[in-house]
Enzyme design. Structure first.
Site, PDB file in Angstrom:
ATOM      1  N   ALA A  66      40.056  29.047  43.281  1.00 59.06           N
ATOM      2  CA  ALA A  66      40.112  28.516  44.643  1.00 59.06           C
ATOM      3  C   ALA A  66      41.533  28.776  45.135  1.00 59.06           C
ATOM      4  O   ALA A  66      42.454  28.962  44.328  1.00 59.06           O
ATOM      5  CB  ALA A  66      39.800  27.032  44.635  1.00 59.06           C
ATOM      6  N   GLY A 111      37.940  28.530  40.293  1.00 57.45           N
ATOM      7  CA  GLY A 111      36.766  28.709  41.165  1.00 57.45           C
ATOM      8  C   GLY A 111      36.069  30.041  40.949  1.00 57.45           C
ATOM      9  O   GLY A 111      34.859  30.165  41.209  1.00 57.45           O
ATOM     10  N   GLU A 114      33.939  29.477  38.025  1.00 58.38           N
ATOM     11  CA  GLU A 114      32.839  28.591  38.450  1.00 58.38           C
ATOM     12  C   GLU A 114      31.810  29.347  39.281  1.00 58.38           C
ATOM     13  O   GLU A 114      30.605  29.098  39.177  1.00 58.38           O
ATOM     14  CB  GLU A 114      33.425  27.408  39.229  1.00 58.38           C
ATOM     15  CG  GLU A 114      34.225  26.484  38.302  1.00 58.38           C
ATOM     16  CD  GLU A 114      35.019  25.434  39.051  1.00 58.38           C
ATOM     17  OE1 GLU A 114      35.875  25.816  39.887  1.00 58.38           O
ATOM     18  OE2 GLU A 114      34.786  24.236  38.823  1.00 58.38           O
ATOM     19  N   GLU A 134      42.649  24.882  35.563  1.00 61.69           N
ATOM     20  CA  GLU A 134      43.060  23.844  36.518  1.00 61.69           C
ATOM     21  C   GLU A 134      44.011  22.823  35.917  1.00 61.69           C
ATOM     22  O   GLU A 134      44.893  22.302  36.601  1.00 61.69           O
ATOM     23  CB  GLU A 134      41.816  23.122  37.081  1.00 61.69           C
ATOM     24  CG  GLU A 134      41.032  23.908  38.110  1.00 61.69           C
ATOM     25  CD  GLU A 134      40.006  24.866  37.517  1.00 61.69           C
ATOM     26  OE1 GLU A 134      40.031  25.097  36.288  1.00 61.69           O
ATOM     27  OE2 GLU A 134      39.186  25.391  38.280  1.00 61.69           O
TER      28      GLU A 134
HETATM   29  N1  COA Z   1      45.233  30.992  45.091  1.00 64.66           N
HETATM   30  C1  COA Z   1      46.074  31.529  45.970  1.00 64.66           C
HETATM   31  N2  COA Z   1      46.763  32.651  45.752  1.00 64.66           N
HETATM   32  C2  COA Z   1      46.608  33.249  44.565  1.00 64.66           C
HETATM   33  C3  COA Z   1      45.749  32.741  43.588  1.00 64.66           C
HETATM   34  C4  COA Z   1      45.047  31.560  43.887  1.00 64.66           C
HETATM   35  N3  COA Z   1      44.166  31.019  43.024  1.00 64.66           N
HETATM   36  N4  COA Z   1      45.816  33.553  42.518  1.00 64.66           N
HETATM   37  C5  COA Z   1      46.666  34.530  42.818  1.00 64.66           C
HETATM   38  N5  COA Z   1      47.154  34.352  44.058  1.00 64.66           N
HETATM   39  C6  COA Z   1      48.123  35.187  44.767  1.00 64.66           C
HETATM   40  C7  COA Z   1      49.525  34.996  44.207  1.00 64.66           C
HETATM   41  O1  COA Z   1      50.140  33.853  44.748  1.00 64.66           O
HETATM   42  C8  COA Z   1      50.177  36.299  44.653  1.00 64.66           C
HETATM   43  O2  COA Z   1      50.504  36.171  46.019  1.00 64.66           O
HETATM   44  P1  COA Z   1      51.939  36.758  46.554  1.00 64.66           P
HETATM   45  O3  COA Z   1      51.835  38.238  46.304  1.00 64.66           O
HETATM   46  O4  COA Z   1      51.925  36.406  47.999  1.00 64.66           O
HETATM   47  O5  COA Z   1      52.983  36.100  45.730  1.00 64.66           O
HETATM   48  C9  COA Z   1      49.040  37.307  44.563  1.00 64.66           C
HETATM   49  O6  COA Z   1      47.835  36.544  44.558  1.00 64.66           O
HETATM   50  C10 COA Z   1      49.086  38.127  43.289  1.00 64.66           C
HETATM   51  O7  COA Z   1      49.140  37.225  42.193  1.00 64.66           O
HETATM   52  P2  COA Z   1      50.287  37.249  41.063  1.00 64.66           P
HETATM   53  O8  COA Z   1      50.399  35.882  40.496  1.00 64.66           O
HETATM   54  O9  COA Z   1      51.535  37.862  41.616  1.00 64.66           O
HETATM   55  O10 COA Z   1      49.634  38.254  40.024  1.00 64.66           O
HETATM   56  P3  COA Z   1      49.902  38.308  38.468  1.00 64.66           P
HETATM   57  O11 COA Z   1      49.272  39.552  37.997  1.00 64.66           O
HETATM   58  O12 COA Z   1      51.331  38.107  38.158  1.00 64.66           O
HETATM   59  O13 COA Z   1      49.106  37.040  37.862  1.00 64.66           O
HETATM   60  C11 COA Z   1      47.231  35.547  37.656  1.00 64.66           C
HETATM   61  C12 COA Z   1      47.706  36.985  37.974  1.00 64.66           C
HETATM   62  C13 COA Z   1      45.735  35.483  37.909  1.00 64.66           C
HETATM   63  C14 COA Z   1      47.496  35.250  36.164  1.00 64.66           C
HETATM   64  C15 COA Z   1      47.990  34.529  38.542  1.00 64.66           C
HETATM   65  O14 COA Z   1      47.893  34.972  39.891  1.00 64.66           O
HETATM   66  C16 COA Z   1      47.448  33.135  38.479  1.00 64.66           C
HETATM   67  O15 COA Z   1      47.699  32.429  37.512  1.00 64.66           O
HETATM   68  N6  COA Z   1      46.688  32.704  39.524  1.00 64.66           N
HETATM   69  C17 COA Z   1      46.187  31.376  39.617  1.00 64.66           C
HETATM   70  C18 COA Z   1      45.041  31.159  38.659  1.00 64.66           C
HETATM   71  C19 COA Z   1      44.532  29.718  38.735  1.00 64.66           C
HETATM   72  O16 COA Z   1      45.202  28.784  38.352  1.00 64.66           O
HETATM   73  N7  COA Z   1      43.321  29.550  39.258  1.00 64.66           N
HETATM   74  C20 COA Z   1      42.705  28.269  39.385  1.00 64.66           C
HETATM   75  C21 COA Z   1      42.942  27.749  40.729  1.00 64.66           C
HETATM   76  S1  COA Z   1      42.052  26.249  40.971  1.00 64.66           S
END
Ligand code: COA
Length: 260
Positions: A66, A111, A114, A134
């Protein structure tokens, strides 16, 4: 139909929905969830559509969760609606009555995991990473994860994933039954479409009955689940597809199921 964050296309009875926010790794914001809900309505009302494939744009993520920028603004007055919207959309996918295949091309977190759990079947690329992280944000899964994950992988593994917060790779997801199939990333859509094409030729009402009996029966006492199975079987035996399927077998030809 016009969408900002999705692309849809329908061909040969298969509707593909691509979640298209690659700049946010296809994170599900409110608009995307609303559009997904409308796309599923479209799949439900279009008799041409027999199977749905959901995937994410780009080669890095199915859906990375999400949208955390929206989650960050939630408070005690707005959270219930956020969760209800997510639940309603995931339930709509689970109860579509047509198979929905998640083609998981990378991160399926929060999400995104999910969403995959609400789908009927899950095909993953070899770089898929699935998890409910989460807990690392100080929150809990809110689009059905606490309920659906343990039903698929078992309570012990589900709790391990949710409490530990660490994603699992494609090999482990396959081993745990979270993925039905794993293929090299370049063949992911091909594999999902192969499965979809097979299902698109199956008897639609019978598939709907199987999914309904499995979904509704899963948490009932065996006898109650068997009642559902009986009711569905009785319904199926009134369909033309049942006549066609059994007759085709006896005539040694391929059945042509029409969905009535
Ligand atoms: N919500 C909003 N933005 C998100 C996102 C999310 N769930 N997941 C990734 N993004 C965004 C990042 O903020 C980043 O934006 P930016 O370029 O403006 O900084 C962009 O997507 C690319 O992500 P980034 O983190 O730079 O890529 P990465 O390869 O270094 O890492 C992940 C990838 C998936 C490991 C990391 O993005 C992450 O941990 N995301 C969240 C996962 C999460 O906790 N999901 C559950 C949410 S309830």
């Amino acid at each position: 139909m016009n969408f900002s964050n999705l692309q849809t296309q329908t061909d040969q009875r298969i509707m593909r929905i691509t979640i298209n926010r690659p700049q946010s790794l296809n994170a599900l914001n409110a608009k995307t969830i609303e559009e997904l809900s409308r796309a599923i309505d479209q799949a439900a009302s279009d008799d041409e559509v027999r199977v749905v494939v959901i995937t994410g744009a780009g080669d890095k993520a199915f859906v990375a969760g999400a949208d955390i920028t929206e989650i960050q603004t939630l408070d005690e007055t707005t959270t219930a609606e956020f969760v209800e919207r997510g639940h309603a959309t995931m339930l709509k996918i689970q109860n579509l009555g047509k198979p929905v295949i998640a083609a998981i091309n990378g991160y399926a977190l929060g999400g995104g995991c999910e969403l995959a759990l609400a789908c009927t079947l899950r095909v993953g690329s070899d770089n898929a990473l699935m998890g409910l992280p989460e807990i690392s944000l100080g929150i809990i899964p809110g689009f059905g994860g606490t309920q659906r994950l343990a039903r698929i992988v078992g309570t012990g593994r589900g709790l391990e994933m949710m409490l530990g917060g660490k994603p699992i790779n494609a090999k482990k997801a396959l081993d745990w039954g979270l993925l039905n199939q794993v293929v090299e990333q370049e063949y992911l859509l091909e594999a999902a479409y192969k499965l979809a094409a097979h299902l698109s030729k199956s008897a639609p009402i019978a598939m709907q009955s199987i999914m309904d009996a499995v979904n509704r029966g899963a948490d009932l006492p065996l006898e109650d689940g068997l009642e559902i199975e009986k009711d569905q079987f009785v319904k199926i035996c009134g369909t033309q597809d049942m006549r066609e399927g059994t007759t085709a077998f006896l005539e040694k030809r391929k059945a042509n199921f029409k969905g009535h």
